[in-house]
Write a protein that holds these residues in place. Sequence first.
Motif, PDB file in Angstrom:
ATOM      1  N   ALA A 387       0.810  -1.219   0.000  1.00 41.19           N
ATOM      2  CA  ALA A 387       0.000   0.000   0.000  1.00 41.19           C
ATOM      3  C   ALA A 387       0.836   1.258   0.000  1.00 41.19           C
ATOM      4  O   ALA A 387       0.427   2.285  -0.541  1.00 41.19           O
ATOM      5  CB  ALA A 387      -0.921   0.007   1.213  1.00 41.19           C
ATOM      6  N   ASN A 388       2.024   1.202   0.592  1.00 41.02           N
ATOM      7  CA  ASN A 388       2.909   2.359   0.658  1.00 41.02           C
ATOM      8  C   ASN A 388       4.263   1.907   1.177  1.00 41.02           C
ATOM      9  O   ASN A 388       4.420   0.752   1.583  1.00 41.02           O
ATOM     10  CB  ASN A 388       2.325   3.457   1.557  1.00 41.02           C
ATOM     11  N   SER A 401      -1.614  -2.766   3.946  1.00 35.51           N
ATOM     12  CA  SER A 401      -2.937  -2.331   3.467  1.00 35.51           C
ATOM     13  C   SER A 401      -3.115  -0.845   3.683  1.00 35.51           C
ATOM     14  O   SER A 401      -2.692  -0.304   4.705  1.00 35.51           O
ATOM     15  CB  SER A 401      -4.047  -3.090   4.193  1.00 35.51           C
ATOM     16  N   TYR A 402      -3.771  -0.204   2.723  1.00 32.63           N
ATOM     17  CA  TYR A 402      -4.063   1.219   2.867  1.00 32.63           C
ATOM     18  C   TYR A 402      -5.446   1.459   3.462  1.00 32.63           C
ATOM     19  O   TYR A 402      -5.755   2.585   3.871  1.00 32.63           O
ATOM     20  CB  TYR A 402      -3.986   1.922   1.504  1.00 32.63           C
ATOM     21  N   ALA A 403      -6.304   0.421   3.540  1.00 33.21           N
ATOM     22  CA  ALA A 403      -7.688   0.616   3.966  1.00 33.21           C
ATOM     23  C   ALA A 403      -8.065  -0.179   5.207  1.00 33.21           C
ATOM     24  O   ALA A 403      -9.045   0.166   5.872  1.00 33.21           O
ATOM     25  CB  ALA A 403      -8.645   0.268   2.828  1.00 33.21           C
ATOM     26  N   ALA A 404      -7.349  -1.234   5.527  1.00 35.08           N
ATOM     27  CA  ALA A 404      -7.671  -2.007   6.727  1.00 35.08           C
ATOM     28  C   ALA A 404      -7.359  -1.179   7.966  1.00 35.08           C
ATOM     29  O   ALA A 404      -6.298  -0.561   8.071  1.00 35.08           O
ATOM     30  CB  ALA A 404      -6.876  -3.311   6.748  1.00 35.08           C
ATOM     31  N   ALA A 405      -8.301  -1.142   8.890  1.00 37.84           N
ATOM     32  CA  ALA A 405      -8.099  -0.338  10.095  1.00 37.84           C
ATOM     33  C   ALA A 405      -6.889  -0.814  10.889  1.00 37.84           C
ATOM     34  O   ALA A 405      -6.125  -0.011  11.434  1.00 37.84           O
ATOM     35  CB  ALA A 405      -9.354  -0.382  10.960  1.00 37.84           C
ATOM     36  N   ASN A 429      -4.633   2.337  10.431  1.00 42.35           N
ATOM     37  CA  ASN A 429      -5.214   3.292   9.487  1.00 42.35           C
ATOM     38  C   ASN A 429      -6.521   3.782  10.097  1.00 42.35           C
ATOM     39  O   ASN A 429      -7.582   3.240   9.829  1.00 42.35           O
ATOM     40  CB  ASN A 429      -5.472   2.629   8.129  1.00 42.35           C
ATOM     41  N   LYS A 430      -6.444   4.812  10.890  1.00 42.27           N
ATOM     42  CA  LYS A 430      -7.596   5.240  11.671  1.00 42.27           C
ATOM     43  C   LYS A 430      -8.784   5.621  10.797  1.00 42.27           C
ATOM     44  O   LYS A 430      -9.938   5.345  11.132  1.00 42.27           O
ATOM     45  CB  LYS A 430      -7.201   6.427  12.549  1.00 42.27           C
ATOM     46  N   ASN A 434      -5.264   5.273   3.618  1.00 44.51           N
ATOM     47  CA  ASN A 434      -3.967   5.917   3.788  1.00 44.51           C
ATOM     48  C   ASN A 434      -3.259   6.011   2.441  1.00 44.51           C
ATOM     49  O   ASN A 434      -2.897   4.997   1.847  1.00 44.51           O
ATOM     50  CB  ASN A 434      -3.124   5.109   4.783  1.00 44.51           C
ATOM     51  N   SER A 435      -3.065   7.224   1.949  1.00 39.69           N
ATOM     52  CA  SER A 435      -2.505   7.426   0.616  1.00 39.69           C
ATOM     53  C   SER A 435      -1.084   7.969   0.625  1.00 39.69           C
ATOM     54  O   SER A 435      -0.497   8.167  -0.443  1.00 39.69           O
ATOM     55  CB  SER A 435      -3.393   8.391  -0.181  1.00 39.69           C
ATOM     56  N   MET A 436      -0.510   8.201   1.802  1.00 38.74           N
ATOM     57  CA  MET A 436       0.860   8.734   1.862  1.00 38.74           C
ATOM     58  C   MET A 436       1.457   8.462   3.237  1.00 38.74           C
ATOM     59  O   MET A 436       0.807   8.673   4.270  1.00 38.74           O
ATOM     60  CB  MET A 436       0.832  10.249   1.569  1.00 38.74           C
ATOM     61  N   ILE A 437       2.685   7.941   3.260  1.00 37.92           N
ATOM     62  CA  ILE A 437       3.434   7.773   4.517  1.00 37.92           C
ATOM     63  C   ILE A 437       4.887   8.130   4.247  1.00 37.92           C
ATOM     64  O   ILE A 437       5.509   7.593   3.323  1.00 37.92           O
ATOM     65  CB  ILE A 437       3.344   6.336   5.065  1.00 37.92           C
ATOM     66  N   ASP A 438       5.435   9.039   5.035  1.00 35.78           N
ATOM     67  CA  ASP A 438       6.848   9.419   4.956  1.00 35.78           C
ATOM     68  C   ASP A 438       7.432   9.496   6.356  1.00 35.78           C
ATOM     69  O   ASP A 438       6.693   9.595   7.351  1.00 35.78           O
ATOM     70  CB  ASP A 438       7.020  10.763   4.231  1.00 35.78           C
ATOM     71  N   TYR A 439       8.734   9.496   6.406  1.00 37.84           N
ATOM     72  CA  TYR A 439       9.445   9.491   7.691  1.00 37.84           C
ATOM     73  C   TYR A 439      10.198  10.800   7.855  1.00 37.84           C
ATOM     74  O   TYR A 439      10.808  11.307   6.901  1.00 37.84           O
ATOM     75  CB  TYR A 439      10.405   8.308   7.728  1.00 37.84           C
TER      76      TYR A 439
END
Length: 468
Positions: A387-388, A401-405, A429-430, A434-439
């Motif tokens: 997903a990301n 997963s981008y959609a599973a809680a 994924n509250k 979730n379409s973006m994750i960065d550190y």
Amino acid sequence: MLSLVTLVCASCLLLGAQGQDRAAMWRGNDRSGRCQYTFTVSSPTEASCPTQAGGPELEALKSRLSLLEVMVTRLTGGQTGPVDQQQGLQESYSEAMGEKAELQKEKDRLDRLVQELQRRLEESRQEAERLRSRPCIQGSSQQQDSGLRPGGGSSVLSHLLPSGQSSSLRDPSWHYGVPGYQELKAEVTEVPVPTTAGIEDSTGCGELVAIGEPMTHRKADTIAGKYGVWMQDPEAAAPYGPSMAWRIDTVGSEVRQLFGYEDMEQLARGYPTKVLLLPEAVESTGATMYRGSLYYQRRRSRTLLRYDLSTESIAARRDLPHAGFHGQFPYSWGGYTDIDLAVDEQGLWAIYSTNKAKGAIVIAQLDPHSLEVLKTWETNIRKVTVANAFMICGRLYTVASYAAAETFISYTFDTATKQGKTLSVPLKNKYRYNSMIDYNPVQRKLLAWDNYHIVSYDVRLGRQQQRA
């Protein structure tokens, strides 16, 4: 009355023809009871009738009488003809009025039908809005995610939208209902989560072992904020400080606005202190901020751009060799996320894939000044199955997963050892998209964009070990 008029007309005719006032008229019933009219006209030239058969005068009189009969017949026919026509017109009018009444009834029925359809359409729209705002219950992280169905929003941030942004929602590039953009889950082996014993919270650069609860900072108020990217520069340069937060709403076909906030409090309130118009459009959610520059992928190309914030201009550009773009090798949620730029303790990275790699994730370390590729690594996990992804301490981490809680970090690849392995570090994924994750290596946080919401997570890394 008709007979009287006829007689008068006939008398006038005869008198005019003779030019003399010597005519006499007699009316009486014959033996059968029928009315007869007799006209007597004195001859102007003869004192008496010379013969029994009559003369020219008698013949002329017969002709006049014949003419009189024709006129009477015509007058009688003219009296009855218009009456028949009038009756026919009256009947046609009555029929037309009847048809008009029937058509009005049909129109009223169709109007009621249209109103009923409009009411049902409005109920369906409201139901769709309720379903869109209601979280989807996921059976497990392996459940198939549904396609994108954008929803509306209020206009609180309408002043932040680029000009003409509303029309961009018709762009087919943001319709992900097709199966090709559905999430394909990575097949991983779950392992127990490591215990926290011996974990160093703020020092060292060990492996990721825990991710905290999501903290929500801001919710976008318009459809343009369904997906996006937000950043804080870990090595900020003048004229902007390290507390500056940046945001790009990426829904649309011509994304060019970069919003700046002087700190997280201003971001939460939604009042940007700086709005920059990028010279070239942004592709998707893969942008990042580093050393006073915004790094992003130009729309519909494999070209990487470095936008200098101090000069507000493009400072460098370079094609990422052989990289897929615009839907060739995206993450499982779609969004044309073929090239994802990331920053960690070791510098600037690009996460992408190529035809040669057959869709597997390729990692490239970039020169932050020139965007030149310094080194590349090829992993054994396909990009479309995750997903990301993000980088921490030279390690790649992928999200299942981008959609599973309740999802997890499913895989990691260490660029130092060139080894990859499966993981199972829980991640929430509250808001379930979730379409973006960065550190951010300075704050030791993950920054994410989850279904209109700007969120962050604290991370915990294990004790740093010797790496080959």
